[in-house]
Write an enzyme that holds these catalytic residues in place. Structure first.
Site, mmCIF file in Angstrom:
data_model
loop_
_atom_site.group_PDB
_atom_site.id
_atom_site.type_symbol
_atom_site.label_atom_id
_atom_site.label_comp_id
_atom_site.label_asym_id
_atom_site.label_seq_id
_atom_site.Cartn_x
_atom_site.Cartn_y
_atom_site.Cartn_z
ATOM 1 C CB SER A 99 -47.864 76.510 23.971
ATOM 2 O OG SER A 99 -48.803 76.157 25.379
ATOM 3 N N GLY A 147 -54.099 80.090 20.491
ATOM 4 C CA GLY A 147 -54.940 80.879 21.553
ATOM 5 C C GLY A 147 -54.130 82.133 21.822
ATOM 6 C CG ASN A 206 -60.130 79.519 20.728
ATOM 7 O OD1 ASN A 206 -60.972 80.197 20.800
ATOM 8 N ND2 ASN A 206 -59.941 78.469 21.310
ATOM 9 C CD1 TRP A 207 -58.313 86.048 19.703
ATOM 10 C CD2 TRP A 207 -59.637 87.457 19.005
ATOM 11 N NE1 TRP A 207 -57.708 86.773 18.629
ATOM 12 C CE2 TRP A 207 -58.635 87.899 18.421
ATOM 13 C CE3 TRP A 207 -60.955 88.412 19.016
ATOM 14 C CZ2 TRP A 207 -58.698 88.818 17.358
ATOM 15 C CZ3 TRP A 207 -60.999 89.518 18.044
ATOM 16 C CH2 TRP A 207 -59.823 89.875 17.167
ATOM 17 C CE LYS A 208 -57.625 79.611 24.534
ATOM 18 N NZ LYS A 208 -56.909 78.273 25.033
ATOM 19 N N GLY A 222 -52.515 76.338 26.472
ATOM 20 C CA GLY A 222 -52.498 77.415 27.402
ATOM 21 C C GLY A 222 -51.366 77.256 28.429
ATOM 22 C CD GLU A 238 -59.437 76.467 26.673
ATOM 23 O OE1 GLU A 238 -60.363 77.211 25.806
ATOM 24 O OE2 GLU A 238 -58.156 76.611 26.420
ATOM 25 C CD GLU A 290 -56.336 73.388 19.715
ATOM 26 O OE1 GLU A 290 -55.742 74.414 19.441
ATOM 27 O OE2 GLU A 290 -57.322 73.325 20.368
ATOM 28 C CG HIS A 324 -61.262 74.490 22.366
ATOM 29 N ND1 HIS A 324 -60.666 74.483 23.724
ATOM 30 C CD2 HIS A 324 -60.156 75.051 21.726
ATOM 31 C CE1 HIS A 324 -59.455 75.073 23.530
ATOM 32 N NE2 HIS A 324 -59.040 75.403 22.437
HETATM 33 C C1 PEP Z 1 -56.319 77.004 21.786
HETATM 34 O O1 PEP Z 1 -57.254 77.631 22.519
HETATM 35 O O2 PEP Z 1 -57.055 76.202 20.903
HETATM 36 C C2 PEP Z 1 -54.912 77.249 21.972
HETATM 37 C C3 PEP Z 1 -54.279 76.158 21.158
HETATM 38 O O3 PEP Z 1 -54.480 77.917 23.013
HETATM 39 P P1 PEP Z 1 -52.739 78.166 23.270
HETATM 40 O O4 PEP Z 1 -52.271 78.663 21.858
HETATM 41 O O5 PEP Z 1 -53.087 79.635 24.251
HETATM 42 O O6 PEP Z 1 -52.302 76.949 23.909
#
Ligand code: PEP
Length: 250
Positions: free
Chosen positions: A214, A235, A8-10, A175, A98, A169, A96
């Site tokens: 993470s 992410g 997931n490049w956000k 993050g 976010e 998640e 998601h």
């Molecule tokens: C995500 O955005 O789905 C995610 C798991 O981010 P990160 O790996 O940075 O925690």
């Protein structure tokens, strides 16, 4: 079923940067994936078409990070499933954290997006997970139940099981650098598998459940071996080709 490693490049990477990362990733992997793994990359909308065209024949699949649940019309700023398909992508993320927490999307809206995307021919990774406050209040089961029941309330039928994937998640692990410990992951994935039995029925053993929060090169190989973990949603550590390649090969 193959394990899924999703990136997931956000809100990162313009078209040029996306193409560079995809090209570098493909070169590191010799343009092939380890057996039993699928890789799906979710660039921002603006870089999606360039990403799907980056390689003449590459090993990656692509998806969008969001959709609006309507065919077309007066929805300023939104993108429809057919536009995503037209850009060469086959997947979409829904729910998601976010989008739930920054953009205030509720379970009903996530459910509308999930069913509409599937009905339009996109495959879906639907994300669920509790906040730290909910976890500490002992509400993990209730939160996952509400999220899954409403997200999957109106699934199109028939639906082949590989087209719908769930990502667990925990919001407090996204993050933040904090990874859920193995017991937390095993417990949550077991709850999700159990809930899916009631919602989806017999094909539930073929529904893949990913862990996200993470994940990095250092912890990926341990997490992916845990019971009921059928892949990873990554992410931050997916932004650099080198670290994402290590996770793919973990
Ligand atoms: C995500 O955005 O789905 C995610 C798991 O981010 P990160 O790996 O940075 O925690």
């Amino acid at each position: 079923m193959k394990k899924i490693i999703a990136a997931n490049w956000k809100m990162n990477k313009n078209s040029k940067e996306a193409v560079e990362t995809i090209t570098e990733l493909s070169a590191i992997l010799n343009n092939s994936l380890p057996d039993e793994k699928e890789v799906i990359i979710f660039p921002p909308f603006i870089s999606l078409e360039a990403s799907t065209h980056a390689l003449v024949s590459g090993p990656f699949q692509f998806g969008a990070q969001d959709i609006y649940p309507a065919k077309e019309g007066a929805f300023t700023g939104e993108i429809s499933p057919s536009m995503i398909l037209d850009a060469g992508a086959a997947w979409v993320l829904t729910g998601h954290s976010e989008r739930r927490h920054i953009l205030h999307e509720n379970n009903t809206f996530v459910g509308q997006k999930t069913s509409f995307a599937l009905a339009c021919g996109l495959n879906v990774i639907a994300c669920v997970g509790e906040t730290l406050e909910e976890r500490e209040a002992g509400k993990l089961y209730d939160v996952l139940t509400a999220q899954l029941n409403q997200t999957l309330a109106k699934l199109p039928t028939p639906l082949s099981p590989e087209r719908l994937v769930i990502a667990y998640e925990p919001v407090w692990a996204i993050g933040t650098g904090k990874t859920a410990n193995n017991e937390d992951i095993i417990e949550a994935h077991a709850i999700i598998r159990e809930l899916l039995k009631d919602i989806i029925g017999t094909s539930v053993s073929q529904t893949r459940i990913l862990y996200g929060g993470s994940v990095k090169a250092e912890n990926a190989s341990e997490i992916i071996k845990l019971e009921n973990v059928d892949g990873l949603l990554v992410g931050g550590a997916s932004l650099k080709a080198e670290s994402f390649a290590k996770i793919i090969c973990a």
